[in-house]
Design an enzyme around this catalytic site. Sequence first.
Site, PDB file in Angstrom:
ATOM      1  CG  ASP A 246      14.432  75.460  42.025  1.00 23.07           C
ATOM      2  OD1 ASP A 246      15.603  75.070  41.817  1.00 23.07           O
ATOM      3  OD2 ASP A 246      13.858  75.302  43.111  1.00 23.07           O
ATOM      4  CG  HIS A 275      17.048  77.261  44.428  1.00 25.61           C
ATOM      5  ND1 HIS A 275      16.058  76.319  44.623  1.00 25.61           N
ATOM      6  CD2 HIS A 275      17.731  77.330  45.602  1.00 25.61           C
ATOM      7  CE1 HIS A 275      16.131  75.836  45.860  1.00 25.61           C
ATOM      8  NE2 HIS A 275      17.140  76.439  46.470  1.00 25.61           N
TER       9      HIS A 275
END
Length: 299
Positions: A246, A275
């Site tokens: 992420d 993410h």
Amino acid sequence: MRILRTDEARFQGLPDYPFSPNYLDVEPNLRMHYVDEGPRGASPVLMLHGEPSWSYLYRHMIPLIAAAGHRALAPDLIGFGKSDKPAAMADYSYERHMAWLSSWIEKLNLRDITLVCQNWGSLLGLRLAAEHPNRFRCIIVGNGMLPTGETRAPAMFSLWKAFVTHSPWLPVGRIVQLGTERTLSRAEQAAYEAPFPSTEYKAGARAFPKLVPVSRDDPAGQANREAWKVLEKWRKPFITCFSSGDPITRGEDRYMQRRIPGAHGQPHITLRGGHFLQEDSPEDFARIIIDALKSEMAA
């Protein structure tokens, strides 16, 4: 305030989402939807989604947490999922989202809460825990943070904010795919689009990036700094469960581990994924939550 409500028919037959709907008015004529699985008398595990997802994000984790004997709660934030959607971007503010969530928690009288939060779920959830500390027993953060406007936003966030602000096209399913390492099926991408039958319904999703405090003058920044004063004294369990891929929140886990006393000595972990780690590593994420609750009960 003009309120839009997505037709329930759009949610029929979604893959891996068999949960019965529950609704509660968080203010007059404004209805919030939530998943509520597992024993009603058990300690609640509150899972807060972010942008531009909804409770569908937690579909693989909810049954595991409920089967472990916990009450699994996953609300749809106002403007998302099966919850009502104010039609104008100006209808959304950080404070309104806080008020809506606080109303929901108070009306359900939730206590002894384990908070699980990611993305905007963290911006709201960490404030919520700081403002109602007696209702929370444990915090588990995945790919999230509580910004105060005192540090520069990552370049990826600035690009995302510009896209959401100026693009006439907001392909929610594809956006979730971009933040997920595994390949989502067409049906899964469609499930993320289900709450939004037209662009008119996406005001909440478009509003969120603008609500992130990016300067000290932002009113939400000041409120978040006050919340940090509570978190800096937080001695209840605080666990970070970030993912390896992420670019937006990378490094924020270590920052919180240093700053929050309850993070010291906890089993922080980095999971595989992008993410949306709920899509990439749902079983491992759920196991962290279940093990944390086991450890706390044994202590």
